[in-house]
Design a protein around this motif. Structure first.
Motif, short mmCIF file in Angstrom:
data_model
loop_
_atom_site.label_atom_id
_atom_site.label_comp_id
_atom_site.label_asym_id
_atom_site.label_seq_id
_atom_site.Cartn_x
_atom_site.Cartn_y
_atom_site.Cartn_z
N PRO A 48 0.82 -1.23 0.00
CA PRO A 48 0.00 0.00 0.00
C PRO A 48 0.84 1.28 0.00
O PRO A 48 0.49 2.25 -0.67
CB PRO A 48 -0.84 -0.13 1.28
CG PRO A 48 -0.93 -1.59 1.53
CD PRO A 48 0.39 -2.14 1.09
N ARG A 49 1.94 1.27 0.77
CA ARG A 49 2.78 2.47 0.82
C ARG A 49 3.42 2.76 -0.53
O ARG A 49 3.43 3.91 -1.00
CB ARG A 49 3.86 2.30 1.89
CG ARG A 49 4.79 3.51 2.01
CD ARG A 49 5.57 3.45 3.30
NE ARG A 49 6.44 2.30 3.36
CZ ARG A 49 6.75 1.65 4.48
NH1 ARG A 49 6.23 2.04 5.63
NH2 ARG A 49 7.57 0.63 4.47
N LEU B 200 2.38 1.75 -3.50
CA LEU B 200 1.35 2.12 -4.47
C LEU B 200 0.96 3.59 -4.34
O LEU B 200 0.77 4.28 -5.34
CB LEU B 200 0.13 1.22 -4.30
CG LEU B 200 0.30 -0.25 -4.72
CD1 LEU B 200 -0.90 -1.08 -4.27
CD2 LEU B 200 0.48 -0.36 -6.23
N ARG B 201 0.86 4.06 -3.09
CA ARG B 201 0.55 5.47 -2.89
C ARG B 201 1.68 6.36 -3.38
O ARG B 201 1.45 7.40 -4.01
CB ARG B 201 0.28 5.73 -1.40
CG ARG B 201 -1.07 5.25 -0.90
CD ARG B 201 -1.40 5.82 0.45
NE ARG B 201 -0.41 5.43 1.46
CZ ARG B 201 -0.49 4.33 2.20
NH1 ARG B 201 -1.53 3.52 2.04
NH2 ARG B 201 0.43 4.05 3.08
N GLU B 202 2.93 5.99 -3.08
CA GLU B 202 4.06 6.82 -3.46
C GLU B 202 4.24 6.90 -4.97
O GLU B 202 4.84 7.86 -5.47
CB GLU B 202 5.34 6.30 -2.80
CG GLU B 202 5.38 6.50 -1.30
CD GLU B 202 6.69 6.03 -0.68
OE1 GLU B 202 7.57 5.56 -1.46
OE2 GLU B 202 6.83 6.11 0.55
N THR C 180 -3.28 4.69 -7.26
CA THR C 180 -4.34 4.62 -6.25
C THR C 180 -5.74 4.75 -6.83
O THR C 180 -6.71 4.75 -6.08
CB THR C 180 -4.13 5.74 -5.20
OG1 THR C 180 -4.11 7.01 -5.87
CG2 THR C 180 -2.84 5.54 -4.44
N HIS C 181 -5.87 4.85 -8.13
CA HIS C 181 -7.19 5.05 -8.73
C HIS C 181 -7.43 4.07 -9.87
O HIS C 181 -7.34 4.45 -11.04
CB HIS C 181 -7.33 6.49 -9.25
CG HIS C 181 -7.11 7.54 -8.23
ND1 HIS C 181 -5.87 8.10 -8.00
CD2 HIS C 181 -7.97 8.15 -7.36
CE1 HIS C 181 -5.97 9.02 -7.05
NE2 HIS C 181 -7.23 9.06 -6.64
N PRO C 182 -7.71 2.81 -9.61
CA PRO C 182 -7.85 2.18 -8.29
C PRO C 182 -6.51 1.57 -7.84
O PRO C 182 -5.52 1.62 -8.56
CB PRO C 182 -8.88 1.08 -8.57
CG PRO C 182 -8.56 0.67 -9.99
CD PRO C 182 -8.14 1.93 -10.70
N TYR C 183 -6.52 0.96 -6.64
CA TYR C 183 -5.34 0.27 -6.15
C TYR C 183 -5.18 -1.07 -6.87
O TYR C 183 -6.10 -1.89 -6.85
CB TYR C 183 -5.46 -0.02 -4.65
CG TYR C 183 -5.18 1.14 -3.75
CD1 TYR C 183 -3.87 1.53 -3.46
CD2 TYR C 183 -6.22 1.85 -3.16
CE1 TYR C 183 -3.60 2.60 -2.63
CE2 TYR C 183 -5.97 2.93 -2.31
CZ TYR C 183 -4.66 3.29 -2.05
OH TYR C 183 -4.39 4.35 -1.23
N GLU D 268 -3.67 -4.86 -6.85
CA GLU D 268 -3.49 -5.77 -5.72
C GLU D 268 -2.43 -6.82 -6.06
O GLU D 268 -2.52 -7.50 -7.07
CB GLU D 268 -4.82 -6.45 -5.37
CG GLU D 268 -4.70 -7.36 -4.15
CD GLU D 268 -6.04 -7.95 -3.74
OE1 GLU D 268 -6.05 -8.87 -2.92
OE2 GLU D 268 -7.08 -7.49 -4.27
N CYS E 63 6.11 -1.30 -9.00
CA CYS E 63 5.22 -0.14 -9.09
C CYS E 63 5.73 0.88 -10.11
O CYS E 63 4.94 1.46 -10.88
CB CYS E 63 5.07 0.51 -7.72
SG CYS E 63 4.19 -0.51 -6.51
N GLY F 119 -4.58 4.84 -14.42
CA GLY F 119 -4.42 3.86 -13.34
C GLY F 119 -4.35 2.47 -13.91
O GLY F 119 -4.49 2.25 -15.13
#
Length: 679
Positions: A402-403, A405-407, A411-414, A416, A446, A460
């Motif tokens: 998660p970290r 993916l955010r960086e 995130t739109h969408p995540y 998995e 990523c 995304g």
């Protein structure tokens, strides 16, 4: 034109120069030693020309003393449920470390929330009962004693926070009780209350250790205020000494992040200072003011910047401190870390003692081998073991993926990461005990996905990251771990070893040839491993008849022991048992049982000795498909602990002698039956 009138109520900044410093000094709450140093320096400044170099030096010195947090502390958050929730939310696994932190918080909570206990000692029943009644109404827990001897018996069995005692009593007077009670319970405060007050007895009582002296008849308001003032110091004293922990473990297992979580759980400020390659002890102790450009040490400077004197202070990489002609910085740590000394730590620049006992020091190290013995003796070692594959997958799922993916804006969408993809990354692209390398590989995936999205004009990536996709993005796998897939060979045994990257399995190969009884050892082996090979051979030769080996064999043959991967240096006291099993396999012509691995050191008499890194070795055994592991009986506690933290274990056989290990290793047993294996 519009004019704005200045508000006369606006607080004015202190005037610069000696006058402004003097005003700040009068308003500051300084300990006596610091107050004396500031006053002396201000007096010197008043007679110094501002253009002189000494003027700036003295000004900076006074500024430092006035800006230090002599009394500023952060109150501890002693909510155990909140602390446990913080630790669980920030870290997966590490059960033993979390328990140690929660135990520390529980002890502080018990100490600070405990009620104050007072012992009233007087030979007059009415006076004794009156004092007890007054104190009970104030909310204190009170016990009474009719004389000094009875009071001393109670002090030996129970800790009181305060003793209120009469002076003139039969069998043992107040001064005798004061002397003997301080010897039994030094932390207990003692107040003298007497109707026979004299200057001589008051002086003797204060010198002996009494904290207060009242005369009868007692002014109850003064008595209550005195008791309240004495007991008000109790929480501060109970919380003054913090533990000094040393987190020891391989890189990437979360030592620094656990320290940050501790600070968050306690509600304290966190600061970190790296000691890697620190060579000058003045970096810690400070420079004397006689030097040009002198500065205080890094510890005092950090506390000055934090403005509190009880932070969580992490001394990172303490095992990598250097040493040269400028001094040994490790020795400077003795005064900083010693609980008996750090309450009066003297920085060379300050030349005034500063109380470091409220600082929660946490040191980190990869191993304790390079730590000086006196430094290690002052710390409580908390071992950090490597993570199992299951724990790494959980950490990656909850925190790392998660970290990253955010960086990277995914995130739109995540997307998995599937469990199988994470497992493939762990096995094929990392070789570590921690998760630092795993996070780097997740970040690589990523970045490549972000590049693909931009090249295709997408905002995304929707979908799962499967194993084949991870392989196509990361390329050919870079690591391949040894497995127990091939069948057992004569003259070969599988050993379990530990390194900074975690546990691994290695093959020990033994061959023989015509010669003059020489032992050849190859594979870039250290001195300890070479000695283990000599001991294993000597034990088999000295007991050749008992083991069914021809004693004349050794005089006509050379024996060659080899551990593959000769480009990697190897050493450590845990391969003796594996070498003994491989030698016996060669000499008896029998292969070991399939899927079995060994770890243990041996003595000349055949005892199997304790080894380290049991959990990492068992993790390596599970990863390699080992079905049975032979370990020393002395490691039974570590095996039990590993069983609580690992989802599945191979069959464990605990042995105390080489004969028992050989009986477990070969189809045709030799010697007594091994102890029953533990699942």
């Amino acid at each position: 034109m519009i004019f704005f009138r200045k508000n006369d109520d606006t607080p004015q900044a202190p005037e610069p120069g000696p006058q402004g410093l003097a005003e700040r000094a009068r308003a500051a709450e300084l300990p006596p030693a610091a107050r004396e140093a500031v006053d002396a320096e201000l007096a010197r400044l008043a007679n110094t020309d501002p253009s002189a170099a000494e003027y700036a030096i003295s000004t900076n010195y006074v500024e430092l003393l006035l800006s230090l947090p002599w009394n500023a502390v952060t109150p501890d958050s002693l909510d155990l449920e909140r602390a446990e929730a913080v630790l669980d939310a920030s870290h997966a696994g590490l059960g033993q470390i979390k328990d140690r932190i929660l135990e520390h918080l529980a002890s502080r909570t018990m100490r600070q929330k405990s009620e104050a206990w007072i012992l009233v000692v007087d030979d007059e029943p009415i006076a004794r009962e009156n004092l007890r009644h007054v104190l009970v109404r104030e909310g204190y827990r009170v016990e009474t004693a009719e004389n000094g001897q009875a009071a001393l018996e109670r002090v030996r069995r129970f800790e009181f926070d305060l003793i209120v005692t009469d002076l003139k009593m039969d069998r043992m007077d107040g001064l005798q009780l004061l002397d003997k009670a301080k010897a039994v319970s030094p932390a207990t405060k003692i107040m003298i209350v007497t109707g026979y007050a004299t200057v001589d007895t008051a002086v003797r009582a204060i010198k002996t250790g009494a904290v207060h002296y009242l005369t009868k008849p007692i002014d109850l308001d003064e008595f209550r205020a005195s008791v309240r003032g004495i007991l008000a110091q109790r929480p501060a004293e109970s919380a003054s000494r913090s533990p000094i922990l040393c987190f020891v473990g391989p890189p990437g297992v979360g030592k620094t992040s656990v320290g940050m979580a501790i600070a968050q759980a306690m509600g304290r400020t966190f600061t970190r200072m790296s000691l890697a390659d620190l060579r000058d002890d003045a970096e810690l102790r400070g420079h004397r003011r006689t030097y040009v450009g002198a500065l205080p040490g890094r510890v005092i400077s950090a506390l000055r910047g934090l403005s509190v004197r009880n932070p969580v202070f992490m001394l990172d990489e303490v095992d990598k401190i250097g040493r040269d002609v400028k001094g040994d910085p490790a020795q400077a740590l003795l005064e900083i870390l010693d609980p008996e000394q750090n309450c009066r730590f003297v920085d060379r620049y300050m030349e005034v003692p500063f109380d470091l006992s409220g600082v929660f020091f946490i040191a980190t190290a990869n191993s304790t081998e390079r730590l000086a013995g006196p430094v290690l003796d002052r710390m409580e070692v908390v071992p950090f073991t490597g993570y199992s594959e299951e724990e790494k997958i959980e950490i990656a799922t909850r925190f790392l993926a998660p970290r990253q993916l955010r960086e990277h804006g995914l995130t739109h969408p995540y997307p998995e990461f599937t469990r199988e993809a994470l497992q493939g990354i762990i096995r094929g692209y990392t070789n570590e005990a921690g998760v630092r390398g795993l996070e780097r590989e997740i970040a690589r995936v990523c970045r490549k996905i972000a590049r693909v999205c931009l090249s295709e004009g997408k905002t995304g990536f929707a979908g799962d990251i499967a194993p084949d996709m991870a392989v196509s993005l990361l390329g050919p796998r870079r690591f391949s771990h040894e497995t127990a897939g091939h069948g057992p060979q004569i003259g070969e045994a599988v050993g379990l070893v530990w390194s900074e990257t975690g546990g691994e399995i290695v093959s020990v190969e033994v061959s023989r040839m015509r010669g003059a009884s020489r032992l050849l050892l190859t594979g870039s082996l250290g001195e300890v491993l070479k000695e283990s090979g000599q001991i294993a051979l000597s034990h088999l030769r000295s007991n050749a008849v008992d083991f069914g080996i021809d004693p004349g064999f050794f005089s006509e043959h050379d024996i060659h022991i080899h551990i593959p991967a000769g480009g990697v240096s190897k050493d450590g006291p845990s391969a003796g048992l594996t070498m003994a099993v491989a030698l016996f396999s060669l000499l008896s012509g029998r292969p070991t049982s399939p899927g079995m691995a060994f770890s243990g050191e041996i003595s000349l008499s055949g005892r199997v000795l304790r080894v380290a890194g049991v959990r990492e070795k068992l993790l390596a055994a599970v990863r390699a498909g080992i079905t049975s592991v032979v370990l020393p009986m002395e490691n039974a506690a570590e095996v039990e602990e590993a069983g609580r933290s690992m989802a599945s274990l191979p069959r464990i056989v605990l042995v105390s002698e080489v004969r028992q290990a050989l009986a477990a290793a070969f189809d045709a047993p030799s010697g007594p039956t091994p102890p029953e294996a533990k699942p």
